[in-house]
Design a protein around this motif. Sequence first.
Motif, PDB file in Angstrom:
ATOM      1  N   ARG A 101      -5.074   2.975   3.354  1.00 27.59           N
ATOM      2  CA  ARG A 101      -5.108   2.458   1.980  1.00 27.59           C
ATOM      3  C   ARG A 101      -5.382   0.960   1.950  1.00 27.59           C
ATOM      4  NH1 ARG A 101       0.084   5.040  -1.249  1.00 27.59           N
ATOM      5  NH2 ARG A 101      -0.678   7.192  -1.452  1.00 27.59           N
TER       6      ARG A 101
ATOM      7  N   LYS B  79      -8.902  -0.236   2.226  1.00 26.99           N
ATOM      8  CA  LYS B  79      -9.753   0.071   1.078  1.00 26.99           C
ATOM      9  C   LYS B  79      -9.414  -0.774  -0.148  1.00 26.99           C
ATOM     10  CE  LYS B  79     -10.130   4.870   2.649  1.00 26.99           C
ATOM     11  NZ  LYS B  79      -9.733   6.281   2.384  1.00 26.99           N
ATOM     12  N   ARG B  80      -8.313  -1.571  -0.035  1.00 24.56           N
ATOM     13  CA  ARG B  80      -7.894  -2.370  -1.193  1.00 24.56           C
ATOM     14  C   ARG B  80      -8.630  -3.697  -1.224  1.00 24.56           C
ATOM     15  NH1 ARG B  80      -1.667  -3.193  -1.839  1.00 24.56           N
ATOM     16  NH2 ARG B  80      -1.924  -4.268   0.157  1.00 24.56           N
TER      17      ARG B  80
ATOM     18  N   ALA C 193       0.815  -1.233   0.000  1.00 25.85           N
ATOM     19  CA  ALA C 193       0.000   0.000   0.000  1.00 25.85           C
ATOM     20  C   ALA C 193       0.836   1.266   0.000  1.00 25.85           C
ATOM     21  CB  ALA C 193      -0.983   0.014   1.172  1.00 25.85           C
TER      22      ALA C 193
END
Length: 378
Positions: A343, A346-347, A247
């Motif tokens: 991050r 949200k991946r 990330a």
Amino acid sequence: MNYKDLLKHVPAPGEVINLAWALDAFPALRLLATTPQDPHYHAEGDVWTHTVMVVNELVNGGDYAASTAEQRFILFFAALLHDIAKPDTTVIDEVTGKIGQPGHSRRGAIDARIALWRYGVPFAIREAICRIIAVHQLPFFAIAGNKGGQPPEFLIRKLSHELDLRLLAAVAEADMRGRDYVGKADCLVDIELFRELARDEGCYGMPRSFADLATQVAYFRGAAIAPDYPFHAESGSNVIVMAGLPASGKNTWVAKHCAALPVISFDDAREALGLKHGDNAGAAVHKAIDDAKALLRNKAGFVFNATHISSSMRKKTLDLLYAYHASVTIVYLEQSEDVLMSRNTKRDTTLTNASIRRMLFKWEVPLPTEAHRVEYPA
């Protein structure tokens, strides 16, 4: 606490120091007071006693007084944190009672990196500190003989491309003066000889010059060649090796800067094989390596996109690339912990934030000597 707060605690030359604040800022240091050391090398006692002595020697030394404010920050925190990993690496022989702390320098660099990263210390300053910690004992042994068996000239030439040898020598001298050891005088002579050899090589405070990049890379990888004469290297692929924690923005960087190039990725290999993160990693690695070899045989340029967060992980990739005479650029990316975790949540990934935090304990930033070029965060 943040970087600005740490700046306020950097002592002036000759200042009487009080390190009580450091035990709150770096809780791992509290364990140093109950961590024993080999009495032959450290008759003064525990690790915290030694650390306080080292910091005092540093702050009262001529190198510290002659340094810039930024260099004093580097020197001070390198000295303060140089033995931070001794509690976790202490081994006591059950039969002889002999005390050792194998690997404490390398582990200490990682522990310091994590702590200073969380405090927002600028990248270049943080890494200057961590690189000193990782090799802080080398000036003791570089001249008399080191464990790796490399000639002192090789060590000094290589180290000069990784850090400022003036700062390394200053911390090493403080480390030796800040202890009660019968062999101290001889070790201080070896540190001074280390300095003199670096001056003779023209790299005391600057990188040692090489004929060209190809010569430099070949030399640092062990080729029996002279730095001042060009080494004829065979041509191969131009390869960009990505490195950074998950990330950190590697995929975005590749899409922006290398959209036309083939990409080798363990994640892509897993997806092609229908595997989840952590499932049959060997199969994914095997496929990625086979795909990379095909490109290398054709001398085609490509991107090798993986975390490559430890030196051992990078070495496997770099050994493959250099075996095919590739010209290598490492692009290293990083973000703050908050950004990484945000991050990652949200991946579309099976990699958890807890797994990333565990990965931190293998986190070794690429060194300038690992490739033809290494690009770092601004």
